[in-house]
Write an enzyme that holds these catalytic residues in place. Structure first.
Site, PDB file in Angstrom:
ATOM      1  N   ARG A   1       7.184   0.793  11.649  1.00 46.86           N
ATOM      2  CA  ARG A   1       6.951  -0.620  11.298  1.00 46.86           C
ATOM      3  C   ARG A   1       7.066  -1.413  12.585  1.00 46.86           C
ATOM      4  O   ARG A   1       8.116  -1.410  13.231  1.00 46.86           O
ATOM      5  CB  ARG A   1       7.978  -1.097  10.266  1.00 46.86           C
ATOM      6  CG  ARG A   1       7.932  -2.597  10.072  1.00 46.86           C
ATOM      7  CD  ARG A   1       8.673  -3.061   8.847  1.00 46.86           C
ATOM      8  NE  ARG A   1       7.945  -2.737   7.647  1.00 46.86           N
ATOM      9  CZ  ARG A   1       8.197  -3.278   6.446  1.00 46.86           C
ATOM     10  NH1 ARG A   1       9.166  -4.170   6.305  1.00 46.86           N
ATOM     11  NH2 ARG A   1       7.484  -2.936   5.391  1.00 46.86           N
TER      12      ARG A   1
ATOM     13  N   HIS B   1      -0.971  -3.354   6.122  1.00 46.97           N
ATOM     14  CA  HIS B   1       0.166  -2.739   5.404  1.00 46.97           C
ATOM     15  C   HIS B   1      -0.400  -1.705   4.408  1.00 46.97           C
ATOM     16  O   HIS B   1      -0.356  -1.890   3.190  1.00 46.97           O
ATOM     17  CB  HIS B   1       0.954  -3.826   4.686  1.00 46.97           C
ATOM     18  CG  HIS B   1       2.318  -3.408   4.220  1.00 46.97           C
ATOM     19  ND1 HIS B   1       2.857  -2.160   4.479  1.00 46.97           N
ATOM     20  CD2 HIS B   1       3.262  -4.076   3.500  1.00 46.97           C
ATOM     21  CE1 HIS B   1       4.072  -2.095   3.940  1.00 46.97           C
ATOM     22  NE2 HIS B   1       4.333  -3.236   3.341  1.00 46.97           N
TER      23      HIS B   1
ATOM     24  N   GLN C   1       1.560  -0.190   1.311  1.00 51.87           N
ATOM     25  CA  GLN C   1       1.686  -1.145   0.207  1.00 51.87           C
ATOM     26  C   GLN C   1       0.399  -1.182  -0.613  1.00 51.87           C
ATOM     27  O   GLN C   1       0.431  -1.174  -1.850  1.00 51.87           O
ATOM     28  CB  GLN C   1       1.964  -2.545   0.792  1.00 51.87           C
ATOM     29  CG  GLN C   1       2.148  -3.622  -0.255  1.00 51.87           C
ATOM     30  CD  GLN C   1       3.490  -3.527  -0.954  1.00 51.87           C
ATOM     31  OE1 GLN C   1       4.522  -3.410  -0.305  1.00 51.87           O
ATOM     32  NE2 GLN C   1       3.486  -3.565  -2.270  1.00 51.87           N
TER      33      GLN C   1
ATOM     34  N   ASP D   1       1.486 -13.320  -1.373  1.00 51.78           N
ATOM     35  CA  ASP D   1       2.439 -12.787  -0.394  1.00 51.78           C
ATOM     36  C   ASP D   1       3.194 -13.990   0.158  1.00 51.78           C
ATOM     37  O   ASP D   1       2.794 -15.145  -0.059  1.00 51.78           O
ATOM     38  CB  ASP D   1       1.645 -12.056   0.714  1.00 51.78           C
ATOM     39  CG  ASP D   1       2.532 -11.432   1.797  1.00 51.78           C
ATOM     40  OD1 ASP D   1       3.750 -11.246   1.553  1.00 51.78           O
ATOM     41  OD2 ASP D   1       2.001 -11.137   2.886  1.00 51.78           O
TER      42      ASP D   1
ATOM     43  N   CYS E   1       3.793  -8.189  -3.077  1.00 52.03           N
ATOM     44  CA  CYS E   1       4.351  -7.025  -2.371  1.00 52.03           C
ATOM     45  C   CYS E   1       5.874  -7.115  -2.246  1.00 52.03           C
ATOM     46  O   CYS E   1       6.523  -6.085  -2.061  1.00 52.03           O
ATOM     47  CB  CYS E   1       3.697  -6.883  -0.999  1.00 52.03           C
ATOM     48  SG  CYS E   1       3.784  -8.381  -0.001  1.00 52.03           S
TER      49      CYS E   1
ATOM     50  N   ARG F   1       5.963   2.589  -4.633  1.00 50.77           N
ATOM     51  CA  ARG F   1       5.994   2.901  -3.203  1.00 50.77           C
ATOM     52  C   ARG F   1       6.535   4.324  -3.007  1.00 50.77           C
ATOM     53  O   ARG F   1       6.042   5.091  -2.192  1.00 50.77           O
ATOM     54  CB  ARG F   1       6.900   1.905  -2.445  1.00 50.77           C
ATOM     55  CG  ARG F   1       6.462   0.449  -2.498  1.00 50.77           C
ATOM     56  CD  ARG F   1       5.194   0.194  -1.713  1.00 50.77           C
ATOM     57  NE  ARG F   1       5.301   0.598  -0.326  1.00 50.77           N
ATOM     58  CZ  ARG F   1       5.841  -0.147   0.644  1.00 50.77           C
ATOM     59  NH1 ARG F   1       6.278  -1.370   0.375  1.00 50.77           N
ATOM     60  NH2 ARG F   1       5.903   0.293   1.896  1.00 50.77           N
TER      61      ARG F   1
HETATM   62  N1  NVA Z   1       3.313 -10.324   4.983  1.00 47.04           N
HETATM   63  C1  NVA Z   1       4.691  -9.915   4.871  1.00 47.04           C
HETATM   64  C2  NVA Z   1       4.786  -8.645   4.089  1.00 47.04           C
HETATM   65  C3  NVA Z   1       6.180  -8.131   3.887  1.00 47.04           C
HETATM   66  C4  NVA Z   1       6.222  -6.850   3.135  1.00 47.04           C
HETATM   67  C5  NVA Z   1       5.276  -9.754   6.264  1.00 47.04           C
HETATM   68  O1  NVA Z   1       4.606  -9.168   7.115  1.00 47.04           O
HETATM   69  O2  NVA Z   1       6.398 -10.201   6.507  1.00 47.04           O
HETATM   70  N1   CP Z   2       6.924  -4.777   0.542  1.00 44.33           N
HETATM   71  C1   CP Z   2       7.594  -4.284   1.588  1.00 44.33           C
HETATM   72  O1   CP Z   2       7.045  -3.639   2.488  1.00 44.33           O
HETATM   73  O2   CP Z   2       8.927  -4.533   1.540  1.00 44.33           O
HETATM   74  P1   CP Z   2       9.986  -4.293   2.689  1.00 44.33           P
HETATM   75  O3   CP Z   2       9.696  -5.299   3.780  1.00 44.33           O
HETATM   76  O4   CP Z   2      11.306  -4.529   2.025  1.00 44.33           O
HETATM   77  O5   CP Z   2       9.857  -2.897   3.199  1.00 44.33           O
END
Ligand code: NVA
Ligand code: CP
Length: 313
Positions: free
Chosen positions: A101, A128, A131, A228, A268, A296
């Protein structure tokens, strides 16, 4: 070496197989899963916070009889300037796969290029994909007893809010892959970005999306209403501007009521109740947010299995 960095790294047919396996993992979980990662260690390198992704991968790897090794970028030599190229080669000598990540999407691409192990994108600023596969599986499971990917074809998904963020980008890529009709609605400042259009063009994918500033136009007759957070990880400095611009795109019960009568609400997560969605919608029977989160686990186990198998050939 097979990687999973973006939605289109597996074909429609391969994704359908991933869904079939995920459904099987889900149904048989209590009896245990096959030891597909026996004698393997998968490292999980995180530059950003996570709850769902980290826990579901860690539990999933353990259930497939592998070892999961969590690595926080902030206390690795990466944070003191060691290169990604060296880190990728070193990790490749120890572990069998790498889940990352990161902020820039180019980071996961660089790890994949320099290492000799599979890399999974566990979210970047751009995409992502874990997801999206889990969400698509959640829809397929809802519309078909056997979670058929085909059940998504011609369905309308309305996406509201930040149409230039990772979730919107991922839905744009997935819409052409899955045959979904994607209706995005958001402020002009957060319209779909040129980078995702370039990727669609590069892959020869058709545009299966529309963009409007009118949330009611996007939601009308939708099968799914998806949103989101307005401020993604890394965008915190713009939080006030984003909140001001995106307020008209909040998902309320009234707005959701203009979608199809049996429409689903999806997010998500994590959510910010009272911002992009009301608590009433999150708690409503139309909301399948916790099924998304659960899936997931099952879908990522199936992705891991698909990568291990692809690398055997
Ligand atoms: N768009 C959000 C998704 C989190 C799972 C982010 O990148 O923070
Ligand atoms: N939806 C998602 O990826 O959640 P986290 O940021 O908690 O991993």
């Amino acid at each position: 070496m097979k990687h999973f960095l973006k939605e289109t790294d597996f074909s429609f047919h391969e994704i359908a197989e991933i869904f079939a396996r995920a459904l099987d993992f889900k149904k048989t979980r209590l009896g245990g899963s096959p030891p597909l990662l026996k004698n393997q260690t998968w490292a999980m390198l995180f530059y950003k916070s996570s709850t769902r992704t980290r826990v579901s991968f860690e539990v999933g790897i353990n259930e497939l009889d592998g070892n999961a090794l969590y690595l926080d970028k902030s206390n690795m030599q990466l944070s003191r300037g060691e290169t990604i190229a060296d880190t990728a080669q070193i990790l490749s000598r120890y572990v069998h796969g790498l889940i990352i990540r990161a902020y820039d999407h180019e980071i996961v691409e660089e790890f994949a290029r320099h290492g000799s192990i599979s890399v999974i994108n566990a979210l970047t600023d751009f995409l992502h994909p874990c997801q999206i596969y889990s969400d698509a599986f959640t829809m397929a499971e809802h519309w078909s007893d056997t979670a058929k990917l085909d059940s998504l074809r011609e369905r309308k998904l309305a996406f509201l809010g930040d149409c230039a963020g990772n979730m919107a980008n991922s839905w744009i890529l997935a819409a052409s892959l899955f045959g979904l009709r994607l209706a995005l609605a958001g402020p002009e400042e957060f319209a779909p970005c040129s980078k995702i259009q370039e990727l669609l063009n590069k892959e020869g994918s058709e545009n299966n999306f529309t963009f409007t500033n009118d949330p009611s136009e996007a939601v009308l007759e939708a099968d799914v209403v998806y949103t989101d957070v307005w401020t993604s990880m890394g965008d915190e400095e713009e939080a006030e501007l984003r909140s001001e611009k995106m307020t008209p795109y909040a998902v309320t019960a009234e707005l959701l009521g203009t979608a199809k009568p049996d429409a689903l609400f999806m997010h998500c997560l994590p959510a910010h109740p009272g911002q992009e969605v009301t608590q009433e919608v999150l708690d409503s029977p139309k909301s399948i947010i916790f099924d998304q989160a659960e899936n997931r686990l099952h879908v990522q186990k199936a992705i891991l299995a698909a990568l291990v198998e692809a690398n055997r050939h």
